[in-house]
Every structure is written in C-alpha cells, then in structure tokens.
Scaffold this motif. Sequence first.
Motif, PDB file in Angstrom:
ATOM      1  N   THR A  58       0.834  -1.202   0.000  1.00  0.00           N
ATOM      2  CA  THR A  58       0.000   0.000   0.000  1.00  0.00           C
ATOM      3  C   THR A  58       0.867   1.249   0.000  1.00  0.00           C
ATOM      4  N   ALA A  59       1.928   1.225   0.784  1.00  0.00           N
ATOM      5  CA  ALA A  59       2.849   2.364   0.791  1.00  0.00           C
ATOM      6  C   ALA A  59       3.480   2.540  -0.591  1.00  0.00           C
ATOM      7  N   ALA A  60       3.865   1.439  -1.205  1.00  0.00           N
ATOM      8  CA  ALA A  60       4.451   1.523  -2.545  1.00  0.00           C
ATOM      9  C   ALA A  60       3.417   2.002  -3.560  1.00  0.00           C
ATOM     10  N   TYR A  61       2.176   1.573  -3.425  1.00  0.00           N
ATOM     11  CA  TYR A  61       1.127   1.982  -4.367  1.00  0.00           C
ATOM     12  C   TYR A  61       0.819   3.466  -4.243  1.00  0.00           C
ATOM     13  N   LEU A  62       0.743   3.949  -3.020  1.00  0.00           N
ATOM     14  CA  LEU A  62       0.371   5.343  -2.815  1.00  0.00           C
ATOM     15  C   LEU A  62       1.528   6.312  -3.034  1.00  0.00           C
ATOM     16  N   LEU A  63       2.772   5.827  -2.931  1.00  0.00           N
ATOM     17  CA  LEU A  63       3.923   6.705  -3.060  1.00  0.00           C
ATOM     18  C   LEU A  63       4.669   6.581  -4.383  1.00  0.00           C
TER      19      LEU A  63
END
Length: 93
Positions: A58-63
């Motif tokens: 999720t962090a990779a997707y949003l950032l």
Amino acid sequence: METNAANLYFKSKAISLTLLAATALVCTRMLFFLFNDPEGQNLLIVMVFALGIYAVSTAAYLLTPLSIKGIARLVAVVGIQVLAVVVLYFCMR
C-alpha cells in the motif's frame, strides 16, 4: 469510444487496494504452504504476515510516481509483493 486495457485507469483506489489485500493474502498463504509444516499454517501468523505485506504494498502503491498509472502501477506493486514474499521465504528457510 475505444478503451485500451493497457491504459485502464482505476478511478477508485478502493478497488486497487482490495486487489492488493487479496494478493497479499494469497502470497502469504503460499509462503507458509511451501514450508511443508505437518501441523499446517497458523491462521493468525498468516494474517499478520499478510497485513505486513499489504502495508508495504500500500505504501508503494500510494507513493509511486504519478507518471505510472492504471494497470502498470498495480502490476508493479503486485510484483513488489511477490518479491517481498520470495525474500521472506529465503530468509525464513
């Protein structure tokens, strides 16, 4: 109006995040399946590892940079999930 599958853009982040949660659960389940434990997988441990993989993805997707959109972004993040599970497998083996 013709749509191209490669340029598909998810207008709702909820759909993408739900897909990431499902793939995190499947990847983690496969991780513990490969350990060949005679007692089977512990559901709590599988869920905790899936939550960790989901948090990373999720962090990779949003950032990720805004130039990557749609299916390419989702595939890249699923690749990150698979890579994380492979690294965990070799570290825990």
